[in-house]
Write an enzyme that holds these catalytic residues in place. Structure first.
Site, PDB file in Angstrom:
ATOM      1  N   LYS A   1      -1.591   7.547   2.936  1.00  0.00           N
ATOM      2  CA  LYS A   1      -1.597   8.326   4.175  1.00  0.00           C
ATOM      3  C   LYS A   1      -2.879   9.136   4.310  1.00  0.00           C
ATOM      4  O   LYS A   1      -3.438   9.260   5.378  1.00  0.00           O
ATOM      5  CB  LYS A   1      -0.380   9.245   4.207  1.00  0.00           C
ATOM      6  CG  LYS A   1       0.888   8.479   4.536  1.00  0.00           C
ATOM      7  CD  LYS A   1       2.021   9.420   4.948  1.00  0.00           C
ATOM      8  CE  LYS A   1       3.321   8.664   5.023  1.00  0.00           C
ATOM      9  NZ  LYS A   1       4.083   8.694   3.764  1.00  0.00           N
TER      10      LYS A   1
ATOM     11  N   SER B   1      -8.113   4.686  -9.695  1.00  0.00           N
ATOM     12  CA  SER B   1      -8.788   5.454  -8.634  1.00  0.00           C
ATOM     13  C   SER B   1      -8.173   6.844  -8.538  1.00  0.00           C
ATOM     14  O   SER B   1      -8.877   7.826  -8.289  1.00  0.00           O
ATOM     15  CB  SER B   1      -8.652   4.743  -7.285  1.00  0.00           C
ATOM     16  OG  SER B   1      -9.242   3.480  -7.346  1.00  0.00           O
TER      17      SER B   1
ATOM     18  N   ARG C   1      -3.484  -3.966 -16.008  1.00  0.00           N
ATOM     19  CA  ARG C   1      -4.136  -3.174 -17.052  1.00  0.00           C
ATOM     20  C   ARG C   1      -3.248  -3.008 -18.266  1.00  0.00           C
ATOM     21  O   ARG C   1      -3.693  -3.004 -19.402  1.00  0.00           O
ATOM     22  CB  ARG C   1      -4.485  -1.781 -16.507  1.00  0.00           C
ATOM     23  CG  ARG C   1      -5.574  -1.768 -15.478  1.00  0.00           C
ATOM     24  CD  ARG C   1      -5.590  -0.485 -14.719  1.00  0.00           C
ATOM     25  NE  ARG C   1      -4.334  -0.291 -13.993  1.00  0.00           N
ATOM     26  CZ  ARG C   1      -4.091   0.684 -13.137  1.00  0.00           C
ATOM     27  NH1 ARG C   1      -5.024   1.583 -12.896  1.00  0.00           N
ATOM     28  NH2 ARG C   1      -2.939   0.770 -12.502  1.00  0.00           N
TER      29      ARG C   1
ATOM     30  N   HIS D   1     -12.294  -2.192 -11.297  1.00  0.00           N
ATOM     31  CA  HIS D   1     -12.265  -3.164 -10.191  1.00  0.00           C
ATOM     32  C   HIS D   1     -13.466  -4.105 -10.282  1.00  0.00           C
ATOM     33  O   HIS D   1     -13.339  -5.314 -10.092  1.00  0.00           O
ATOM     34  CB  HIS D   1     -12.331  -2.438  -8.839  1.00  0.00           C
ATOM     35  CG  HIS D   1     -11.150  -1.575  -8.519  1.00  0.00           C
ATOM     36  ND1 HIS D   1     -11.263  -0.260  -8.144  1.00  0.00           N
ATOM     37  CD2 HIS D   1      -9.818  -1.839  -8.516  1.00  0.00           C
ATOM     38  CE1 HIS D   1     -10.062   0.246  -7.911  1.00  0.00           C
ATOM     39  NE2 HIS D   1      -9.165  -0.684  -8.142  1.00  0.00           N
TER      40      HIS D   1
END
Ligand code: PNS
Length: 165
Positions: free
Chosen positions: A48, A135, A97, A24
């Site tokens: 969530k 991530s 990517r 990022h």
């Protein structure tokens, strides 16, 4: 007479950033070089059960982007294009990517164009060292084994260690 180049280009770089990775940051560096302003926008309510809450994610991104004076950090709820309009942004920046990202990104960009034709999505490629980084994988590694060096900023590494202690 004002030409279209006279207007400044404000880009939104949206994402979950749970947590922000060096991939990022690579994209933020590239975006900060070509856009007048870059707003890193943390999406609320995408996952969530995020590992880091939105306040924490913003705080981390602010700390690791401190040196770029044309970069700011914000969060948004609801539709990305509504947030982009609110912030007078004319560009949405997304990273691709690998080919596997393309289909989802295409769908999102085309739908965003359908509902807000004035806003252009611009894709950039992160450095190849980050082409496999996400991530989600960072969290899995940090949870079970610890992270190899160079995937996330030191601050994120610290925070992950605290979370999984
Ligand atoms: O980091 P991510 O999870 O790939 O980011 C995805 C994100 C937050 C950019 C995307 O889910 C999004 O824009 N969400 C906001 C809701 C929205 O505008 N949806 C319509 C897209 S066509």
């Amino acid at each position: 007479m004002a030409s279209s180049r006279d207007k400044s280009v404000i880009a939104i770089y949206p994402g979950s950033f749970d947590p922000v990775t060096n991939g990022h940051l690579d994209l933020i560096a590239r975006g900060a070089m070509i856009f007048d302003r870059l707003i890193v926008a943390v999406a609320c309510n995408v996952e969530k059960e995020p590992l880091f809450d939105v306040k924490e994610r913003i705080e981390i991104i602010e700390a690791v982007t401190f040196d770029w004076k044309n970069v700011e950090v914000d969060s948004f709820e609801g539709l990305l294009v509504d947030f982009a309009r609110e912030r007078s942004a004319n560009v949405i920046l997304r990273g691709i990517r690998a080919v596997s990202d393309y289909e989802y990104e295409l769908q999102m960009a085309m739908m965003n164009r359908k509902i807000e034709p004035q806003i252009e999505t611009v894709f950039m490629l992160p450095g190849e060292a980050y082409s496999y980084l996400s991530s989600r994988l960072v969290k899995e590694l940090a949870r079970f084994r610890g992270l190899p060096k160079g995937l996330v900023p030191p601050l994120v590494e610290e925070r992950l260690k605290t979370k999984f202690r």
